[in-house]
Design an enzyme around this catalytic site. Structure first.
Site, PDB file in Angstrom:
ATOM      1  N   HIS A  97       9.211  36.844  -1.017  1.00  0.00           N
ATOM      2  CA  HIS A  97      10.413  37.458  -0.438  1.00  0.00           C
ATOM      3  C   HIS A  97       9.986  38.230   0.807  1.00  0.00           C
ATOM      4  CE1 HIS A  97      14.333  38.969  -0.009  1.00  0.00           C
ATOM      5  NE2 HIS A  97      14.423  39.801  -1.032  1.00  0.00           N
ATOM      6  N   HIS A 155      13.093  27.301   4.715  1.00  0.00           N
ATOM      7  CA  HIS A 155      13.867  28.418   4.141  1.00  0.00           C
ATOM      8  C   HIS A 155      14.724  27.872   3.011  1.00  0.00           C
ATOM      9  CE1 HIS A 155      16.953  31.614   3.882  1.00  0.00           C
ATOM     10  NE2 HIS A 155      15.986  32.399   4.303  1.00  0.00           N
ATOM     11  N   ASP A 158      10.287  35.043   9.367  1.00  0.00           N
ATOM     12  CA  ASP A 158       8.932  35.566   9.167  1.00  0.00           C
ATOM     13  C   ASP A 158       7.939  35.009  10.178  1.00  0.00           C
ATOM     14  OD1 ASP A 158       9.502  37.164   6.874  1.00  0.00           O
ATOM     15  OD2 ASP A 158       9.589  35.343   5.672  1.00  0.00           O
TER      16      ASP A 158
END
Length: 459
Positions: free
Chosen positions: A285, A336, A395
């Site tokens: 996460h 994702h 990210d």
């Protein structure tokens, strides 16, 4: 004699736990075929990876596909806060040359963009709430320094329960006040937690700057973090954008779902937010940004020609084949759970990261990451043969941005937590207002029935 007994116990403990560990593993294994037999939606997702619908929200929406004549068609990702596209939100405050995190927090909490007076009043309250309780920094943060800032954040939030005169009052007025205080406190808890850790575990000088009332949240983070409190306008603007992009991501992400789950039990705000912190910490996460950053650093060290796409491809293949980096076979920052063609947060962050890279003299490094971003999806798809369209997620560039901002690795995920406190707060209030049932999904027992055996009859 005592030392001998201690050594003997350590040997006994090692042997015992080796045996018990294997027993725990053996007793926990479930036949994978049973998940299909009973149509279990593992991870609360269907066979196509789509999240199982468990609730409704008006706070945030993640959109990544359309249905055309019954066929699921991927589209560029879209993220909205209270129905407003994230791109429009960012463009709005950037054009005004303002910082946007405070405005975004207001939008998430109250459902509409504030006018000038509403925003001023909201910022005034947040500024007033920045001061932590008396002796809290010394008694809680400095007296018991931890080695992980996320754990320190959770512990600090739970400790703040004791300083609240009405901690279990779940009226909306009281919960709203608690949430706004936590939004204001989070930068201090994270930055002071880092300084405490760096001093007591890293032998670095200890300095604590108080937040300044005229600064935005992003500016105060940089002001409190740096010894000289200096930063450029572009640095503060990019950190502010990052805070905005991480503030909310719908009700289905793990930590926000945890917020709904714990709130549904009637628990207090501090317990709810500490649990959300624990969920966000995980490397699957919020902690994914650290994994991605470390992988990109590894690529920098092992690819000699950053402009040679063939060499980059070859090394990415090594990563996929578990021959390089952490040998997990994963290219972090690519793909994702929801987005396919694009992650709108990544698109925005990449744009502004390029500007800061120019300012910092890191354009070549930025170009390398852009090439990795372009090449990696095809390599992952070719390896997995899933046919699913994938792209880089937020990210991929967030770690690079934080590095350019001089943020220590230990603060990467806590910065995420500072941002997400606004979204968690809005979801907690939404759960209370709609008075939902306690969240209690079903687990089917597949254990065989057995008879109890008296102790004397056991082997």
């Amino acid at each position: 004699m005592e030392q001998t007994e201690s050594v003997q116990f350590e040997q006994f403990e090692t042997k015992m736990f080796k045996e018990l560990t294997q027993k725990a593993i053996d007793s926990s294994k479930i036949n994978p075929e049973l998940y299909s037999k009973y149509q279990v939606m593992r991870g609360l997702r269907d066979l196509e990876g789509k999240g199982v619908l468990v609730g409704l929200t008006e706070i945030g929406e993640v959109h990544s596909y359309i249905i055309d004549e019954g066929e699921k068609i991927p589209v560029p990702g879209r993220l909205t806060y209270r129905g407003i596209d994230i791109n429009d939100i960012v463009d709005g405050f950037i054009k005004d040359e303002r910082y946007g995190f405070e405005e975004t927090s207001y939008l998430l909490l109250f459902g509409h963009l504030p006018n000038a007076e509403e925003l001023k009043d909201f910022e005034q309250v947040l500024t007033a709430y920045q001061k932590l309780p008396e002796d809290f920094v010394r008694g809680t943060i400095l007296k018991s320094p931890g080695k992980d800032i996320m754990n320190m954040l959770a512990r600090s939030i739970l400790s703040l329960y004791s300083y609240d005169d009405n901690p279990d009052d779940n009226s909306i007025e009281n919960v709203l006040k608690q949430c706004m205080k936590l939004i204001a406190w989070m930068p201090l808890l994270a930055v002071y937690g880092y300084h405490s850790c760096a001093h007591y575990h890293g032998n670095k000088s200890l300095f604590l700057h108080s937040p300044l009332p005229h600064l935005s949240t992003a500016e105060n983070i940089l002001h409190m973090l740096r010894p000289d409190s200096k930063y450029t306008k572009l640095e503060a603007a990019l950190l502010d954008i990052s805070l905005v992009l991480h503030s909310e991501h719908g009700g289905g992400n793990n930590s926000t779902f945890v917020t709904h789950v714990i709130t549904s039990t009637g628990s207090d705000t501090y317990s709810v937010m500490a649990a959300a912190i624990g969920a966000l910490k995980g490397p699957k996460h919020g902690g994914a940004n650290i994994k991605t950053y470390n992988m990109l650093e590894d690529i920098k060290q092992n690819v000699t020609d950053w402009q040679d796409e063939d060499e980059i491809k070859a090394y990415l293949m090594k990563i996929m084949n578990k021959q390089a980096f952490d040998r997990s076979g994963l290219i972090y920052g690519i793909g994702h759970a929801v987005y396919s063609i694009s992650d709108p947060r990544e698109v925005l962050l990449k744009e502004y990261a390029g500007k800061l890279a120019q300012e910092k003299g890191l354009a070549e490094e930025y170009d390398l990451f852009s090439r990795v971003e372009k090449l990696a999806p095809d390599i992952v798809l070719g390896h997995n043969k899933s046919g699913k369209v994938i792209s880089a997620n937020v990210d991929f560039y967030s770690g690079f941005v934080y590095k350019m901002l001089g943020l220590p690795l230990e603060l990467f995920t806590p910065i995420f937590a500072i941002s997400r406190m606004s979204g968690w707060s809005a979801h907690r209030i939404e759960e209370i207002v709609n008075n939902g049932k306690i969240v209690r999904p079903a687990y089917k027992s597949v254990a065989p029935r057995r008879e109890y055996i008296p102790l004397s009859g056991r082997n």
